[in-house]
Design an enzyme around this catalytic site. Structure first.
Site, PDB file in Angstrom:
ATOM      1  CG  HIS A 128       0.003  -2.711   1.529  1.00  0.00           C
ATOM      2  ND1 HIS A 128      -1.083  -2.631   2.461  1.00  0.00           N
ATOM      3  CD2 HIS A 128       0.126  -1.403   0.960  1.00  0.00           C
ATOM      4  CE1 HIS A 128      -1.538  -1.618   2.550  1.00  0.00           C
ATOM      5  NE2 HIS A 128      -0.911  -0.736   1.592  1.00  0.00           N
ATOM      6  CD  GLN A 208       0.914  -1.048  -6.007  1.00  0.00           C
ATOM      7  OE1 GLN A 208       1.158  -0.785  -6.896  1.00  0.00           O
ATOM      8  NE2 GLN A 208       0.656  -0.524  -5.007  1.00  0.00           N
ATOM      9  CE  LYS A 231      -3.191  -0.180  -4.166  1.00  0.00           C
ATOM     10  NZ  LYS A 231      -2.603   0.983  -3.478  1.00  0.00           N
TER      11      LYS A 231
HETATM   12  N1  7TS Z   1      -1.546  -4.549  -1.290  1.00  0.00           N
HETATM   13  C1  7TS Z   1      -0.675  -3.804  -1.905  1.00  0.00           C
HETATM   14  C2  7TS Z   1       0.621  -4.475  -2.553  1.00  0.00           C
HETATM   15  C3  7TS Z   1      -0.747  -2.446  -1.888  1.00  0.00           C
HETATM   16  O1  7TS Z   1      -0.005  -1.508  -2.595  1.00  0.00           O
HETATM   17  C4  7TS Z   1      -1.873  -1.746  -1.426  1.00  0.00           C
HETATM   18  C5  7TS Z   1      -2.271  -0.319  -1.374  1.00  0.00           C
HETATM   19  C6  7TS Z   1      -3.041  -2.949  -0.783  1.00  0.00           C
HETATM   20  C7  7TS Z   1      -2.720  -3.979  -0.723  1.00  0.00           C
HETATM   21  C8  7TS Z   1      -4.167  -2.100  -0.218  1.00  0.00           C
HETATM   22  O2  7TS Z   1      -5.209  -1.973  -1.092  1.00  0.00           O
HETATM   23  P1  7TS Z   1      -6.539  -0.928  -1.011  1.00  0.00           P
HETATM   24  O3  7TS Z   1      -6.774  -0.665  -2.212  1.00  0.00           O
HETATM   25  O4  7TS Z   1      -7.502  -2.106  -0.456  1.00  0.00           O
HETATM   26  O5  7TS Z   1      -6.243  -0.145  -0.138  1.00  0.00           O
HETATM   27  N2  7TS Z   1      -0.960   0.329  -1.673  1.00  0.00           N
HETATM   28  C9  7TS Z   1      -0.925   1.711  -1.066  1.00  0.00           C
HETATM   29  C10 7TS Z   1       0.232   2.268  -1.345  1.00  0.00           C
HETATM   30  O6  7TS Z   1       1.335   1.768  -1.907  1.00  0.00           O
HETATM   31  N3  7TS Z   1       0.050   3.565  -1.149  1.00  0.00           N
HETATM   32  O7  7TS Z   1      -1.171   3.695  -0.872  1.00  0.00           O
HETATM   33  C11 7TS Z   1      -1.774   2.590  -0.971  1.00  0.00           C
END
Ligand code: 7TS
Length: 413
Positions: A128, A208, A231
């Site tokens: 990501h 995830q 999540k």
């Molecule tokens: N790493 C992974 C693997 C992710 O899926 C996400 C968010 C993040 C980091 C960032 O997380 P945050 O909570 O700091 O934003 N992924 C997604 C997605 O797949 N669709 O929207 C957000």
């Protein structure tokens, strides 16, 4: 299509998520975008509400009853997250805004203090953007070089390529536990063994991973693990960075402000002990308490039950999607190697058009690059449609998805 028996009572779980009981465009809503953000069960919502109704005050400051209570709730939530991750010590759990901030914290502090020109940081082409851009920023500042581990044709990391990239120049590898775009579960303990063999550190982006897989940071033998609350049934804006205590202690602070200091003198200051050294300013106390309630909620269902249920759902989804002509699902074929995140293309139809028609059918999915542009380039697609399931999804949801994809095909025939 036969419906396999669930290993926990999904109908009971669904009753904890009132948001799912609504119609969108005249159809019962099917929520298949949990990889972006999961929904929140009543116990989490109630815990946050109760905190504000009875225990709210700033933490680590007041000598009065409410502040003591808020502080105790906040630190108890930290202990809950330590046990959720099987951390060796609660001081290894730092509250952050989410996985993004957790990774930025490590890149900005550990990275700035340890990376030199020519040092190498290994990423993977599954990452990501949150686990790429922070490393680009610190690489630009320090002269470190980024390397990317390739995948095979099922979106699995090529460990033979990792072995080629690892060298005495490698200082750190930053790798997702589970791919947000393809659902691939990466063999973290195996990767840790290889990374440690060259004397480097392993940061795991668990955004995830933590929602789906039992996380034991000691068994995984990683050095940092990043989690987002939202999540895994928790609130938005809160997350956890777990780090080995000696690493956290050696790292310089991240942001300056109240709470993270010991003594403030006119020219310089000294720092509080970890984890508070990394927690400048008033934290999201209700968020922390809510995230701990989410961890308790998942623990009560049980990770083994969740995983067994998810395996059944994956098999059903693969059959349902496999029956739609023109659908090509990316990622691992073996259910044991993936979570229930399905990125797919439908021949001849742009993913945004797929998602728009699915929305008209009451089905929520994401279409686009999924913040994984390196991966999209590797797959040679501009975008995919992604249906991502969680504990409240049923085989029927994927039957609805498959039927709606037939509608898409009819529209674009
Ligand atoms: N790493 C992974 C693997 C992710 O899926 C996400 C968010 C993040 C980091 C960032 O997380 P945050 O909570 O700091 O934003 N992924 C997604 C997605 O797949 N669709 O929207 C957000």
């Amino acid at each position: 299509m036969s419906k396999p028996a669930p290993v926990f009572d999904v109908a009971a779980v669904r009753r904890d998520f009132p948001i799912l009981e609504q119609e969108i465009n005249g159809r019962a809503m099917v929520y298949l975008d949990s990889a972006a953000s999961s929904q929140k069960p009543r116990p989490v919502i109630d815990t946050i509400s109760a905190f504000y109704l009875t225990d709210n005050a700033n933490v680590h400051r007041g000598l009065y009853e409410l502040s003591r209570r808020a502080t105790e709730r906040f630190e108890a939530a930290r202990r809950t997250m330590a046990s959720f991750l099987n951390a060796g010590h609660e001081r290894e759990v730092v509250w952050v805004r989410g996985a993004t901030e957790a990774i930025n914290l490590v890149a900005a502090t550990w990275g700035a203090a340890n990376l030199k020109p020519g040092d190498e940081v290994i990423l993977t082409c599954l990452e990501h953007h949150s686990n790429i851009v922070p490393w680009q920023l610190v690489a630009q500042r320090t002269g470190a070089v980024l390397r990317y581990v390739d995948i095979d044709d099922q979106g699995r990391l090529r460990l033979d390529h990792l072995d080629q990239l690892l060298s005495a120049r490698t200082r750190l590898m930053a790798c997702g536990h589970v791919s947000n775009a393809l659902g691939t579960i990466n063999p973290i303990a195996e990767i840790a063994r290889r990374v440690h063999a060259v004397g480097a550190l392993l940061l795991v982006d668990g955004a995830q991973g933590a929602p789906h897989v039992r996380v034991d940071v000691q068994a995984l033998d990683c050095d940092f693990y990043a989690v987002s609350g939202h999540k895994m049934c928790g609130p938005m804006g809160i997350g956890v960075l777990w780090g080995r205590r000696e690493l956290l202690e050696a790292m310089p602070p991240y942001q300056g402000g109240g709470e993270m200091i010991d003594q403030v003198l006119p020219e310089a200051s000294t720092w509080a002990a970890v984890p508070h050294k990394f927690e400048a300013g008033t934290p999201d106390v209700a968020g922390a308490v809510g995230m701990a309630a989410a961890a308790d909620y998942l623990a009560a269902i049980g990770h083994e039950a969740m995983a067994a249920q998810e395996q059944q759902l994956i098999r059903h989804a693969q059959r349902a999607l496999g029956n739609v002509p023109g659908v090509r699902v990316f990622g691992p074929v073996d259910p044991a190697e993936r979570i229930a995140v399905f990125s797919f293309e439908l021949a001849g139809v742009h993913p945004h058009d797929v998602a728009t028609i699915l929305d008209a059918e009451g089905i929520a999915v994401r279409a686009g690059h999924h913040c994984a542009q390196i991966l999209m380039r590797r797959l040679q697609v501009p975008a995919t449609t992604r249906a991502s399931a969680y504990i409240y999804n049923t085989p029927d949801d994927f039957d609805r998805l498959a039927a709606a994809l037939e509608v898409v095909r009819t529209v674009f025939a």
